[in-house]
Design an enzyme around this catalytic site. Structure first.
Site, PDB file in Angstrom:
ATOM      1  N   LYS A  83      23.745  33.474  74.519  1.00  0.00           N
ATOM      2  CA  LYS A  83      25.194  33.344  74.352  1.00  0.00           C
ATOM      3  C   LYS A  83      25.670  32.104  75.118  1.00  0.00           C
ATOM      4  O   LYS A  83      25.361  31.943  76.304  1.00  0.00           O
ATOM      5  CB  LYS A  83      25.861  34.613  74.909  1.00  0.00           C
ATOM      6  CG  LYS A  83      27.122  35.013  74.196  1.00  0.00           C
ATOM      7  CD  LYS A  83      27.561  36.407  74.629  1.00  0.00           C
ATOM      8  CE  LYS A  83      28.914  36.735  74.094  1.00  0.00           C
ATOM      9  NZ  LYS A  83      29.438  37.981  74.686  1.00  0.00           N
ATOM     10  N   LEU A  84      26.385  31.239  74.404  1.00  0.00           N
ATOM     11  CA  LEU A  84      26.829  29.950  74.964  1.00  0.00           C
ATOM     12  C   LEU A  84      28.334  29.819  74.802  1.00  0.00           C
ATOM     13  O   LEU A  84      28.869  30.200  73.748  1.00  0.00           O
ATOM     14  CB  LEU A  84      26.190  28.806  74.180  1.00  0.00           C
ATOM     15  CG  LEU A  84      24.658  28.759  74.113  1.00  0.00           C
ATOM     16  CD1 LEU A  84      24.217  27.996  72.876  1.00  0.00           C
ATOM     17  CD2 LEU A  84      24.110  28.123  75.380  1.00  0.00           C
TER      18      LEU A  84
END
Ligand code: G3P
Length: 213
Positions: A83-84
């Site tokens: 997750k970015l």
């Protein structure tokens, strides 16, 4: 439509897993902090409970730091999704990870243009935050509808992951506009089961059965 649980609480995940309707799990740094455990411990335990995509978020804000964290997190389990945050560095790291065939979930999306950027760099998932937009008087669902239309216009394969889901009506509305995934707390997942006529109808069936014996 896939259902993900939005939690780091493994007891909640174990409970919901028994219903057979949970396809994956999303976490974020706030949810992991609530557990008092390390992210690695929590993510590895979740991966042992649910056989599906499990999102774990990076903490770094620069691309090099994100890549270093992402490549380490990706070794924890084959189902982990990186997750970015939706920043210049996050989108750039997303592109790098896509080239390496590592799955990504671009988070903190609040506009259609942001969702377009994530799709252009091959994000596996885009996470528009429905509830947080509603909280500030915007129409969170309109954003999801726009992203659906834009992705369909160009054939982007990025999945729309409706996040920041606050109640069961959010889930219904996400389903109506063709959202690929809804991630929700256990409380909301439980709300999907409930209807007063189901409760009263079952009570009546059971009392009629009892009285007939
Ligand atoms: O994990 C992202 C998102 O689902 C957070 O939801 O309730 O903190 O706005 P919320």
């Amino acid at each position: 439509m896939e259902f993900f649980l939005d939690t780091g609480n493994v007891d909640e995940i174990k409970e919901a897993a028994t219903w057979g309707i949970v396809n994956g799990v999303t976490t974020n740094p706030s949810l992991i902090a609530k557990t008092g455990r390390t992210q690695k411990e929590v993510i590895e335990e979740i991966c042992s409970i649910i056989d599906g995509p499990i999102s774990a978020e990076v903490i770094s804000t620069d691309k090099d730091g994100m890549m270093k964290e992402a490549l380490e997190i990706a070794t924890w389990h084959k189902n982990v999704v990186i997750k970015l945050p939706l920043t210049e560095d996050g989108i750039s790291a997303c592109g790098e990870l896509s080239k390496r065939e590592i799955k990504t979930n671009v988070t903190l999306c609040f506009s259609s243009n942001q969702a377009l950027l994530a799709a252009k760099n091959g994000a596996t998932y885009i996470s528009p935050f429905l509830g947080r937009l509603d909280d500030i008087g915007h129409d969170g669902l309109l954003l999801i509808e726009e992203i659906r239309q834009i992705y369909d216009n160009y054939g982007f394969l990025t999945k729309i992951l409706g996040a920041s889901v606050r109640h069961s009506d959010h889930v219904r509305r996400l389903a109506l506009v063709g959202t690929d995934v809804a991630t929700m707390p256990l409380k909301v997942l439980k709300q999907l089961f409930g209807h007063p006529l189901t409760t009263s109808g079952l009570e009546k069936f059971l009392s009629d059965h009892k009285n007939s014996q």
